[in-house]
Write an enzyme that holds these catalytic residues in place. Structure first.
Site, PDB file in Angstrom:
ATOM      1  N   HIS A 213       0.833  -1.210   0.000  1.00 34.14           N
ATOM      2  CA  HIS A 213       0.000   0.000   0.000  1.00 34.14           C
ATOM      3  C   HIS A 213       0.873   1.268   0.000  1.00 34.14           C
ATOM      4  O   HIS A 213       0.718   2.140  -0.845  1.00 34.14           O
ATOM      5  CB  HIS A 213      -0.916  -0.024   1.226  1.00 34.14           C
ATOM      6  CG  HIS A 213      -1.756   1.209   1.384  1.00 34.14           C
ATOM      7  ND1 HIS A 213      -3.078   1.258   1.023  1.00 34.14           N
ATOM      8  CD2 HIS A 213      -1.442   2.451   1.866  1.00 34.14           C
ATOM      9  CE1 HIS A 213      -3.554   2.476   1.269  1.00 34.14           C
ATOM     10  NE2 HIS A 213      -2.582   3.221   1.789  1.00 34.14           N
ATOM     11  N   GLU A 214       1.800   1.341   0.951  1.00 39.59           N
ATOM     12  CA  GLU A 214       2.618   2.567   1.074  1.00 39.59           C
ATOM     13  C   GLU A 214       3.478   2.775  -0.173  1.00 39.59           C
ATOM     14  O   GLU A 214       3.656   3.903  -0.628  1.00 39.59           O
ATOM     15  CB  GLU A 214       3.500   2.515   2.324  1.00 39.59           C
ATOM     16  CG  GLU A 214       2.724   2.495   3.642  1.00 39.59           C
ATOM     17  CD  GLU A 214       1.676   3.584   3.775  1.00 39.59           C
ATOM     18  OE1 GLU A 214       1.865   4.691   3.240  1.00 39.59           O
ATOM     19  OE2 GLU A 214       0.635   3.312   4.417  1.00 39.59           O
ATOM     20  N   HIS A 217       1.784   4.637  -2.807  1.00 41.40           N
ATOM     21  CA  HIS A 217       1.890   6.106  -2.662  1.00 41.40           C
ATOM     22  C   HIS A 217       3.248   6.584  -3.163  1.00 41.40           C
ATOM     23  O   HIS A 217       3.349   7.615  -3.806  1.00 41.40           O
ATOM     24  CB  HIS A 217       1.766   6.520  -1.195  1.00 41.40           C
ATOM     25  CG  HIS A 217       0.397   6.369  -0.615  1.00 41.40           C
ATOM     26  ND1 HIS A 217      -0.736   6.821  -1.234  1.00 41.40           N
ATOM     27  CD2 HIS A 217      -0.011   5.828   0.567  1.00 41.40           C
ATOM     28  CE1 HIS A 217      -1.796   6.571  -0.463  1.00 41.40           C
ATOM     29  NE2 HIS A 217      -1.380   5.962   0.636  1.00 41.40           N
ATOM     30  N   HIS A 223      -5.425   7.274  -2.605  1.00 40.81           N
ATOM     31  CA  HIS A 223      -6.302   6.241  -2.047  1.00 40.81           C
ATOM     32  C   HIS A 223      -7.428   5.886  -3.003  1.00 40.81           C
ATOM     33  O   HIS A 223      -7.933   6.731  -3.730  1.00 40.81           O
ATOM     34  CB  HIS A 223      -6.887   6.707  -0.718  1.00 40.81           C
ATOM     35  CG  HIS A 223      -5.907   6.554   0.397  1.00 40.81           C
ATOM     36  ND1 HIS A 223      -5.866   7.376   1.477  1.00 40.81           N
ATOM     37  CD2 HIS A 223      -4.916   5.645   0.569  1.00 40.81           C
ATOM     38  CE1 HIS A 223      -4.894   6.986   2.281  1.00 40.81           C
ATOM     39  NE2 HIS A 223      -4.293   5.941   1.751  1.00 40.81           N
TER      40      HIS A 223
HETATM   41 ZN    ZN Z   1      -2.436   5.200   2.166  1.00 41.24          ZN
END
Ligand code: ZN
Ligand code: ZN
Length: 260
Positions: A213-214, A217, A223
């Protein structure tokens, strides 16, 4: 005389207790505080801009999570607010991330600068590699590990304040955060070392899920409101075999970087 005194006293007590606004629904004061903090952090809610703003921010949050946008806190909304999640806002501040930042070269470097006491270093190395492989398989990106100096993506564990004005909050709540591609802090991914990190074999936050997830980014993805997506902001525990990029994540990464 005595009667008057009592009257004044009860009037005073009444004035000192602030009734919660209509938007608070049936939540208690503590939940109300938590909800306001949440909206400030993740939906750029500014209390000084007053009432209408508050209702809109609650609606915005409810829409993002696929709830009926009532503008009033209810049990479903509070349930999401209380889940552990990523520290990156669901609505980006234009002043912080203008445009669609992405890495200009298809070769992106990364370095792991610090580790957690919860997992062997080799496990962290392996899981970061596994997370990056998912993103590179779905795009034209190639990741190159470096062991010293500056890398595009600097990965590390830290607790509390750690030098980027985004302090971590102890166990639970915010688990990690990462910065969109750019210079200096840009691309860096930080994990809250007050969490219990796990490789999936023990209780704790699955580091592979959080890292994938990170690192999304770090590559420029925001998101997603799709609960199946890796880029969904709250943490959900899944079986390892059910974990992987969703169609929505793949669409996102291919929008920024071409297919392989
Ligand atoms: Zn996030
Ligand atoms: Zn940080």
């Amino acid at each position: 005389m005595h009667y008057i005194a009592v009257c004044i006293l009860s009037l005073l007590t009444c004035c000192l207790t602030f009734p919660l606004p209509q938007e608070a629904g049936n939540v208690n004061e503590q939940q109300w505080e938590k909800a306001q903090e949440y909206l400030k952090k993740f939906y750029s809610y500014k209390p000084e801009e007053r009432i209408n703003n508050l209702q809109n921010k609650i609606k915005q949050m409810q829409k993002f999570f696929g709830l009926t946008p009532t503008g009033i806190l209810n049990a479903n909304t509070m349930e999401i607010i209380q889940k552990p999640r990523c520290g990156v806002p669901d609505v980006e501040e234009f002043s912080l991330i203008p445009g669609k930042p992405k890495w200009p070269s298809k070769v992106v470097t990364y370095r792991i600068v610090s580790y957690t006491q919860d997992l062997p270093k080799s496990t962290v190395d392996y899981l970061v590699d596994e997370a990056l492989t998912m993103w590179s398989k779905a795009s034209s990106l190639v990741f190159k590990k470096v062991r010293k100096g500056h890398a595009d993506i600097m990965i590390g564990f830290a607790r509390g304040a750690h030098g980027d004005f985004n302090p971590f909050d102890g166990p639970g709540g915010i688990l990690a955060h990462a910065f969109a591609p750019g210079k200096d802090l840009g691309g860096d991914a930080h994990f809250d070392n007050d969490e219990q990190w796990s490789d999936g074999s023990k209780i704790g936050i699955n580091f592979l899920f959080a890292a994938t997830h990170e690192l999304g980014h770090s590559l420029g993805l925001g998101h997603s409101s799709d609960p199946e997506a890796v880029m969904y902001p709250t943490y959900t525990h899944k079986n390892r075999k059910d974990f992987g990029l969703s169609k929505d994540d793949i669409k996102g990464i291919q929008n920024l970087y071409k297919k392989r």
